[in-house]
Design a protein around this motif. Structure first.
Motif, PDB file in Angstrom:
ATOM      1  N   VAL A  21      -0.302  -3.084  14.103  1.00  0.00           N
ATOM      2  CA  VAL A  21      -1.283  -2.374  13.262  1.00  0.00           C
ATOM      3  C   VAL A  21      -1.424  -0.925  13.717  1.00  0.00           C
ATOM      4  CG1 VAL A  21      -3.751  -2.178  12.749  1.00  0.00           C
ATOM      5  CG2 VAL A  21      -2.605  -4.378  12.530  1.00  0.00           C
ATOM      6  N   ALA A  22      -1.425  -0.716  15.012  1.00  0.00           N
ATOM      7  CA  ALA A  22      -1.597   0.642  15.534  1.00  0.00           C
ATOM      8  C   ALA A  22      -0.453   1.542  15.082  1.00  0.00           C
ATOM      9  CB  ALA A  22      -1.681   0.607  17.057  1.00  0.00           C
ATOM     10  N   LEU A  23       0.701   0.945  14.793  1.00  0.00           N
ATOM     11  CA  LEU A  23       1.857   1.761  14.422  1.00  0.00           C
ATOM     12  C   LEU A  23       2.053   1.882  12.910  1.00  0.00           C
ATOM     13  CD1 LEU A  23       4.315   0.244  17.060  1.00  0.00           C
ATOM     14  CD2 LEU A  23       3.021   2.374  17.233  1.00  0.00           C
ATOM     15  N   LEU A  24       1.352   1.020  12.140  1.00  0.00           N
ATOM     16  CA  LEU A  24       1.549   1.034  10.689  1.00  0.00           C
ATOM     17  C   LEU A  24       0.936   2.284  10.077  1.00  0.00           C
ATOM     18  CD1 LEU A  24       0.773  -2.662   9.690  1.00  0.00           C
ATOM     19  CD2 LEU A  24       2.984  -1.509   9.593  1.00  0.00           C
ATOM     20  N   PRO A  25       1.500   2.756   8.951  1.00  0.00           N
ATOM     21  CA  PRO A  25       0.899   3.927   8.279  1.00  0.00           C
ATOM     22  C   PRO A  25      -0.392   3.536   7.581  1.00  0.00           C
ATOM     23  CG  PRO A  25       2.711   3.038   6.995  1.00  0.00           C
ATOM     24  CD  PRO A  25       2.698   2.266   8.274  1.00  0.00           C
ATOM     25  N   ARG A  26      -1.276   4.507   7.429  1.00  0.00           N
ATOM     26  CA  ARG A  26      -2.535   4.247   6.723  1.00  0.00           C
ATOM     27  C   ARG A  26      -2.308   4.420   5.227  1.00  0.00           C
ATOM     28  NH1 ARG A  26      -7.134   5.359  10.404  1.00  0.00           N
ATOM     29  NH2 ARG A  26      -6.233   6.141  12.324  1.00  0.00           N
ATOM     30  N   LYS A  27      -1.490   3.568   4.650  1.00  0.00           N
ATOM     31  CA  LYS A  27      -1.210   3.752   3.223  1.00  0.00           C
ATOM     32  C   LYS A  27      -1.493   2.463   2.486  1.00  0.00           C
ATOM     33  CE  LYS A  27       2.531   6.742   3.127  1.00  0.00           C
ATOM     34  NZ  LYS A  27       3.974   6.696   3.117  1.00  0.00           N
ATOM     35  N   GLY A  28      -2.130   2.563   1.324  1.00  0.00           N
ATOM     36  CA  GLY A  28      -2.355   1.384   0.503  1.00  0.00           C
ATOM     37  C   GLY A  28      -3.012   0.265   1.294  1.00  0.00           C
ATOM     38  N   GLU A 107     -13.015  -0.211   3.708  1.00  0.00           N
ATOM     39  CA  GLU A 107     -12.060   0.625   2.980  1.00  0.00           C
ATOM     40  C   GLU A 107     -11.572   1.796   3.819  1.00  0.00           C
ATOM     41  OE1 GLU A 107     -14.432   1.351  -0.502  1.00  0.00           O
ATOM     42  OE2 GLU A 107     -12.952   0.234  -1.705  1.00  0.00           O
ATOM     43  N   ARG A 108     -12.459   2.335   4.631  1.00  0.00           N
ATOM     44  CA  ARG A 108     -12.052   3.454   5.487  1.00  0.00           C
ATOM     45  C   ARG A 108     -11.776   2.934   6.890  1.00  0.00           C
ATOM     46  NH1 ARG A 108     -16.475   6.432   6.446  1.00  0.00           N
ATOM     47  NH2 ARG A 108     -17.558   4.458   6.149  1.00  0.00           N
ATOM     48  N   ARG A 109     -11.003   3.702   7.619  1.00  0.00           N
ATOM     49  CA  ARG A 109     -10.735   3.388   9.031  1.00  0.00           C
ATOM     50  C   ARG A 109     -10.212   1.975   9.186  1.00  0.00           C
ATOM     51  NH1 ARG A 109     -16.574   5.799  10.251  1.00  0.00           N
ATOM     52  NH2 ARG A 109     -16.115   7.888   9.521  1.00  0.00           N
ATOM     53  N   THR A 110      -9.353   1.582   8.261  1.00  0.00           N
ATOM     54  CA  THR A 110      -8.841   0.214   8.312  1.00  0.00           C
ATOM     55  C   THR A 110      -8.025  -0.025   9.570  1.00  0.00           C
ATOM     56  OG1 THR A 110      -7.084   1.030   6.925  1.00  0.00           O
ATOM     57  CG2 THR A 110      -8.779  -0.269   5.849  1.00  0.00           C
ATOM     58  N   LYS A 111      -7.319   1.003  10.017  1.00  0.00           N
ATOM     59  CA  LYS A 111      -6.469   0.791  11.193  1.00  0.00           C
ATOM     60  C   LYS A 111      -7.326   0.429  12.400  1.00  0.00           C
ATOM     61  CE  LYS A 111      -2.672   3.196  12.083  1.00  0.00           C
ATOM     62  NZ  LYS A 111      -1.752   4.243  12.558  1.00  0.00           N
ATOM     63  N   GLU A 112      -8.386   1.197  12.641  1.00  0.00           N
ATOM     64  CA  GLU A 112      -9.264   0.896  13.765  1.00  0.00           C
ATOM     65  C   GLU A 112      -9.860  -0.498  13.610  1.00  0.00           C
ATOM     66  OE1 GLU A 112      -9.279   3.745  12.194  1.00  0.00           O
ATOM     67  OE2 GLU A 112      -9.097   5.351  13.673  1.00  0.00           O
TER      68      GLU A 112
END
Lengths: 505, 496
Positions: A21-28, A107-112
């Motif tokens: 997850v930490a490496l995935l892009p924040r897209k879609g 919806e926001r800051r999904t990566k964190e």
């Protein structure tokens, strides 16, 4: 092969997923889909345990035991028994539900969010499978971090304060808990749960009763805060209120209750007996207090948080009955709370997503608008309230019947709690769904339960029915886990006055 | 018997001295407007070489050199590695946060090299006078570095405070040496111990012990000798604080271990209670002080006082575990503290643009990497498992409890519970919603050197927390060099 390392894999699949997850892009929705996949994989892996569990066998299964650090002697020791097995499966199940419940809410800051969510899964499963006190303490403390950060990130203005409160409540007792663990290590020379248990039963002369009393107290307080048990519940309501739903689902209950059964009853049966009457009193006060405060709430999410306190106190009551059926009931109630408590939190969140408020005053007559939502609410409320053929009944019945023999007066008051819980739950349903339609409900159109939401709720509801009807399937394994504990506790004081226990034997 | 050439016993020091001198020679010959960061990279290469030399010393058969003035053994090699690592990281941090061509850069890095020489000498010297010389070399370099922001009012103030109190402390230390010499007739660490038994004047030795404890107490900022710490940390440039909050303390703790366990083990009935109190006071006052701070650097200053208390706690154990735990803790403290100052240095820059905790609000959204790094180091400082900070505390308090100090353990761990509060306040600030315009908006992109520094410190913190086995073995090998610690000593204190 898989059976040998299943616990390690199950525990660390979420961590590996978090690294990705930490490496995935924040897209879609890439991160959401990935996390869902990881959670599903974790759940499927946990199902390996009941599929290959050997019933009727004392001791731990699927064990792994390697030396981790030579000096101090710390082992990487994992294993499950009947007590922890279903809790591991429950954690896997709830991680899937948690992702589905967060799908739109976050919806926001999904990566964190999803990074910390998955770390949290590892720490929770780790607590249930670790059999080395060092490792166990590691997972126990680790579970605080994602929770605190996510509360600070996603809570309201009061989020950071709530996060601090939650953290300090748990962390400071844990410091004394660590002293107790270190003391045990200094005495026994091991952090291994099984060896510690052996040492406590065979070298009784090593330990002065007074010191053991203090050690037990340190253990008990650290766990009781996490349950929470009555006077230590100060963090619960705010935390449930400010935490993201997927986190609120797992913050209370199972970690603390499991730890009390495993470590307090498992290591110190005689001392646990000494604390028994106090804990029973606190549990009953917690049941009534939680129910009473829940009745007074106008905010539905707060109501749920106090309902949880009440429901969890039932589990505490069952534990300190020291009877097989009480302990069975306590574990069952822990599972129920995980399932039904999550369901009600998710439902409350769905309502909030639609109308933006938790105030019950503003709702009214929703049943006509959202009939499916109303159905889910009613089923969940009945499950929480302990209606027969649903899961809640089994747990409460076992707890009450296990406690009745020794503490019939306290049990009487606890039974009042069952009645009160029906009252606040049905009143909640009435206020939201069955009064005349409020202006807010009339003016704002909102969709009924949607596809993704069904995916989260339907499995839970099916499980509620299954656990209500086919309860022996679950109890079977739990029995294996707790029977020994009840025995030890009975022997510890040479009091076998419990008819339930006698009957079981 | 001693076939190793003497120069190999001080190889890292030699390498760093040459590097420092080279920088001093090359730097003035560069054209006036030229970028002097190359000097920093030169210094970095020197430190890496010194680190390699320290690891090489670990392989050498232990022994003394230069007429018994220095001794390399597992103990000195352990501290050499830690100090070289700190200096390396702090150079990388400085390379990132000193922006543009500055005329002073050459001196800055040369001083770092010379300071490192002093600290390294402190850990391998077994002659108290050489310890003193090492202490002076390292102190003078750090006094100058502390005042490096000459244009800011706080810089010279910090340097002057540090200088005055620091020289006062070294004077105490020197006086202590003199008194010990008076009592035993020697200043060689390992001949003091046998002489002490036959000493005619035990009171002199005890007075000397007290003086030495005061001197070292100042250097490691143990309460009640801590007053300079917050002001100096606040005034000094952050990359310098990264160094001086860790490396000189690590060296001073190494000296304290050598003196207490190597030279004065016979006086343990005297110094154990003193250290017990220093430890409890440092932990408690450090943490209570930190709770009230609004400035991040002052908070970290108080936190460093508390951590000095945790390390001192391990000194009371009188066991190989105690020595190993103290050594191990200095390592993990260094890793996480340098790490967090790497973030602070970058976010605030050389001239401290961000000072208050409030200023760090929303840092994680401005720069996810810095925010995550800061949270990570704070988690380690709190002492959450699977980080070096936890294992250090765990090991320290395991050793104190083993030695029978139940109250010290309880006070220490309750303190760590209190400490969580202020660390977490910063962590939640970093992750909470930023105000419309946040000072954190001005944070620039991290340079490559900072990424290296973060990588180094994060990796060290994780390794120390998850797979500490090898480093523990090194620390225990170092502890094994003290014949004074034996299981019998445990029994003496178990009644306490």
């Amino acid at each position: 092969m898989l059976t040998n390392s299943i616990l390690t894999i199950t525990t660390f699949v979420p961590t590996a997923g978090a690294v990705v997850v930490a490496l995935l892009p924040r897209k879609g929705r890439i991160i959401q889909w990935w996390t869902l996949l990881v959670a599903l994989a974790t759940f499927v892996l946990t199902l390996h345990l009941p599929a290959h569990f050997t019933y009727g066998q004392q001791g731990f299964q699927f064990e792994q035991n390697y030396s981790w650090i030579n000096h101090p002697a710390i082992h990487y020791h994992l294993g499950v028994d009947g007590l922890s097995m279903w809790l591991v499966v429950l954690s896997g199940f709830l991680s899937v539900i948690g992702v589905l419940a967060s799908w739109n809410a976050i919806e926001r800051r999904t990566k964190e969010f999803y990074f910390l969510f998955l770390i949290q899964q590892t720490s929770i499963i780790g607590v249930f499978v670790a059999l080395d006190m060092f490792l166990y303490y590691g997972f126990w403390e680790l579970s605080l971090v994602p929770m605190a950060i996510l509360i600070a990130m996603f809570g309201s203005e009061r989020g950071p304060k709530t996060a601090l409160k939650f953290f300090s409540y748990t962390f400071i007792p844990s410091a004394l808990f660590l002293v107790a663990i270190l003391w045990m290590y200094a005495k026994t020379g091991t952090f291994d749960f099984v060896e510690m248990q052996r040492s406590l039963t065979t070298n009784v002369s090593l330990f002065s009763p007074q010191a053991l009393w203090w050690v037990t107290l340190a253990f008990l307080v650290a766990f009781a805060v996490k349950v929470p048990v009555f006077p230590l519940h100060g963090w619960l309501s705010d935390t449930i209120y400010e935490a993201p739903i997927a986190m609120a689902m797992v913050v209370a209950g199972k970690l603390g209750l499991y730890s009390i059964i495993r470590y307090v009853l498992g290591l110190f049966p005689a001392q646990a007996r000494i604390f028994g009457p106090l804990m029973i009193a606190l549990a009953v006060i917690g049941i009534l207090y939680g129910a009473g405060v829940a009745l007074a709430q106008t905010d539905v999410r707060r109501l749920v948080s106090y309902a949880m306190l009440s429901a969890l106190s039932f589990a505490t009551l069952g534990i300190f009955s020291f009877s097989v059926s009480g302990l069975d009931g306590a574990v069952y109630q822990t599972l129920n709370e995980g399932i039904s408590g999550s369901a009600i939190l998710i439902l409350v969140a769905f309502l909030h997503e639609r109308y933006g408020t938790y105030e019950m005053k503003q709702y009214g007559g929703l049943a006509a608008r959202l009939p499916n939502m109303a159905t889910f609410y009613v089923i969940t409320a009945l499950s929480l309230g302990g209606l027969p053929i649903l899961n809640g009944f089994v747990g409460e019945f076992l707890v009450l019947s296990g406690t009745f023999a020794q503490h019939w007066r306290w049990t009487f008051f606890a039974t009042l709690g069952v009645i009160l819980s029906a009252a606040y739950l049905l009143w909640m349903i009435q206020r939201i769904f069955y009064r005349p339609q409020s202006s807010m409900v009339i003016n704002s159109a909102a969709p009924d339960i949607l596809g993704r939401e069904y995916a989260a709720l339907v499995p839970i509801v099916i499980l509620m029915f299954c656990m209500g009807v086919f309860s022996p399937y679950w109890i079977h394994a739990i029995d294996d886990g707790v029977a020994g504990l009840a025995d030890r506790s009975a022997q510890a004081t040479h009091i076998i006055t419990n008819p339930v226990l006698a009957e079981k034997r | 018997m001693n076939t190793t050439p003497d120069v190999l016993r001080i190889l890292p020091e030699v390498i760093l001295t040459i590097t420092g001198v080279l920088i001093m020679v090359i730097e003035p010959s560069l054209p006036a407007g030229a970028n002097r960061k190359s000097m920093g990279w030169l210094a970095t290469v020197g430190v890496v070489a010194a680190l390699g030399a320290s690891l090489y010393q670990y392989q050498l058969p232990p022994g003394t050199g230069f007429f018994g003035f220095v001794q390399t053994d597992a103990f000195s090699a352990f501290f050499h590695v830690v100090i070289c690592g700190i200096v390396l990281a702090s150079m990388l941090i400085a390379l990132d946060s000193i922006g543009g061509p500055t005329g002073d850069l050459g001196e800055y890095f040369a001083l770092l090299c010379f300071g490192a020489v002093g600290m390294l000498l402190m850990t391998s010297a077994v002659e108290l006078l050489l310890v003193f010389i090492g202490l002076e070399i390292s102190s003078i370099s750090t006094y100058i570095l502390a005042g490096f922001r000459r244009k800011s009012a706080r810089g010279p103030e910090a340097a002057l405070k540090y200088f005055l109190l620091g020289s006062f402390a070294t004077a105490f230390f020197l006086y202590g040496i003199a008194l010990v010499f008076g009592a035993t007739g020697t200043t060689a660490v390992y001949t003091i111990a046998p002489q002490l038994g036959s000493s005619q004047m035990p009171l002199l030795a005890i007075a000397g012990l007290g003086m030495i404890l005061i001197g070292i107490g100042f250097k490691v900022s143990a309460v009640p000798f801590q007053v300079w710490t917050p002001d100096v940390y606040e005034g000094a440039p952050s990359p310098v604080v990264a160094l001086m909050s860790t490396a000189p303390k690590v060296a001073a703790f190494a000296v304290l271990l050598r003196v207490l366990y190597g030279a004065l083990p016979a006086l343990h009935t005297r110094w154990v209670p003193i250290v017990w109190w220093l430890s409890v006071l440092s932990m408690t006052f450090g943490n209570l002080g930190a709770l009230r701070q609004k400035s991040v650097k002052r908070m970290l200053a108080y936190s460093s006082i508390a951590h000095a208390g945790y390390i001192l706690a391990a000194f009371t154990a009188l066991s190989p575990d105690g020595v190993a735990a103290a050594s191990f803790y200095t390592f993990s403290y260094a890793a996480m503290n340098v790490g967090i100052f790497a973030v602070v240095s970058h976010a605030g820059g050389f001239d401290d643009r961000l000072t208050l905790i409030e200023d760090y609000r929303g840092l994680a959204y401005r720069s996810p990497l810095l925010g995550a790094a800061m949270a990570f180091f704070l988690i380690s400082l709190i002492g959450i498992p699977f980080t070096g900070g936890f294992f250090g505390k765990f090991y320290v308090f395991s050793s104190t409890l083993h030695a029978g100090f139940v109250w010290l353990t309880v006070i220490g761990l309750i303190n760590s519970g209190i400490a969580a509060f202020y660390y977490l306040r910063l962590a939640t600030a970093v992750y909470s919603k930023a105000p419309e315009t946040s000072p954190a908006d001005s944070v620039p992109r991290p340079a490559m050197s900072l990424l290296f520094a973060l990588l180094l410190t994060v990796a060290a913190t994780l390794i120390l927390g998850i797979v500490p086995g090898r480093i523990l073995d090194m620390a225990r090998a170092g502890a094994g060099t003290y014949s004074s610690v034996n299981p019998a000593a445990d029994a003496n204190t178990a009644n306490r």
